[in-house]
Design an enzyme around this catalytic site. Structure first.
Site, mmCIF file in Angstrom:
data_model
loop_
_atom_site.group_PDB
_atom_site.id
_atom_site.type_symbol
_atom_site.label_atom_id
_atom_site.label_comp_id
_atom_site.label_asym_id
_atom_site.label_seq_id
_atom_site.Cartn_x
_atom_site.Cartn_y
_atom_site.Cartn_z
ATOM 1 N N VAL A 99 1.126 -1.123 -0.191
ATOM 2 C CA VAL A 99 -0.246 0.119 -0.315
ATOM 3 C C VAL A 99 0.723 1.221 -0.104
ATOM 4 C CG1 VAL A 99 -1.299 1.668 1.266
ATOM 5 C CG2 VAL A 99 -1.727 -1.327 1.239
ATOM 6 N N ASP A 100 0.415 2.128 -0.724
ATOM 7 C CA ASP A 100 1.155 3.439 -0.870
ATOM 8 C C ASP A 100 1.019 4.707 0.259
ATOM 9 O OD1 ASP A 100 3.279 5.492 -1.873
ATOM 10 O OD2 ASP A 100 2.266 5.333 -3.873
ATOM 11 N N TYR A 101 0.818 4.391 1.265
ATOM 12 C CA TYR A 101 0.911 4.679 2.688
ATOM 13 C C TYR A 101 1.677 5.945 2.462
ATOM 14 C CZ TYR A 101 -0.465 6.832 6.913
ATOM 15 O OH TYR A 101 -0.338 7.442 7.740
ATOM 16 N N GLU A 104 -2.706 5.939 0.953
ATOM 17 C CA GLU A 104 -3.299 4.751 -0.304
ATOM 18 C C GLU A 104 -4.085 4.639 1.442
ATOM 19 O OE1 GLU A 104 -1.874 2.047 -2.369
ATOM 20 O OE2 GLU A 104 -2.277 2.901 -4.532
#
Length: 139
Positions: A99-101, A104
């Site tokens: 996840v591109d925290y 996202e």
């Protein structure tokens, strides 16, 4: 660094002969391999039409290096068609769920991944098993 710059650097690594000299070297690329599963066939086509001395010291096709020396994450690209194409290009053993925290949320992307029309075997590999093997968890 943009995905295009990262993809360009990865192509330079592939063409340099680095992975021929260090065949066990592994690189992780985010964003479904920065688009390389979709663009490397075009790069290979162009290389076939150039003189060999103009495109580096590599011994294999760039796609072979992508399939053997890279892991690609799902971060930033939660599109089912892109995941399926990446699966077809590199196989489920080379993809990592990510996840591109903070861009996202885990909830949104986990829900998308759980609904993707892929086999449960591939979902387990991508979601758990590949990272455990790569990072030698539980060994």
């Amino acid at each position: 660094m943009t995905c295009f710059e990262t993809a360009t650097h990865a192509i330079h690594l592939m063409l340099s002969g680095l992975f021929d000299e260090y065949p066990d070297l592994t690189v992780i690329l985010g964003h479904s391999g920065e688009g390389l599963p979709f663009t490397l066939p075009r790069v290979e086509h162009r290389l076939r039409h150039q003189r060999p001395e103009t495109h580096g010291n590599h011994k294999k096709a760039p796609t072979e290096y992508l399939r053997n020396n890279f892991f690609l994450t799902t971060s930033g690209v939660f599109r089912t068609q892109a995941l399926i194409d990446t699966l077809l290009e590199v196989g489920s053993d080379r993809i990592l769920f990510s996840v591109d925290y903070p861009y996202e949320t885990m909830e949104e992307i986990s829900s998308w991944f759980a609904q993707c029309p892929i086999s449960e075997t591939d979902r387990y590999k991508i979601g758990t098993e590949n990272a455990a093997k790569l990072f030698q968890f539980n060994q």
